[in-house]
Design a protein around this motif. Sequence first.
Motif: not given
Length: 116
Positions: A8-26
């Motif tokens: 399973i290919r997982v897209y994610g981040e490494v901190a609870p304060w990185g949600w903006a990074w995921i949104l930027d990626g999408f």
Amino acid sequence: ASIAPQAIRVYGEVAPWGWAWILDGFAAERPPGAQAIAVHCYNTLSGGLQEVPVWAAWAARQGLPLWCSEMSPALNPNGPSWVRLQTLAQYDASVAWVEAESPNLQAVSYYDWPGL
């Protein structure tokens, strides 16, 4: 994907304060090959664990499951200042609430981090 097609290919981040990074990626489109979204769900003072139901709903709109891939209760009063200090019972209740409010949350993995 070609080396381990069953993985399973997982897209994610490494901190609870990185949600903006995921949104930027999408922002433009779903990242190619993403099959799940993973976040670290520490119970931070600025959100973290408490925001998981919102994250799970967003992931569901993307057609992907959400995973809490790393988290730990903050039991040490001398631990980092960015986590919400709780008893183990309070933390377990918080995790149970998050699971109940996040039907798209498909994995929860937490451990004992002595520094917390």
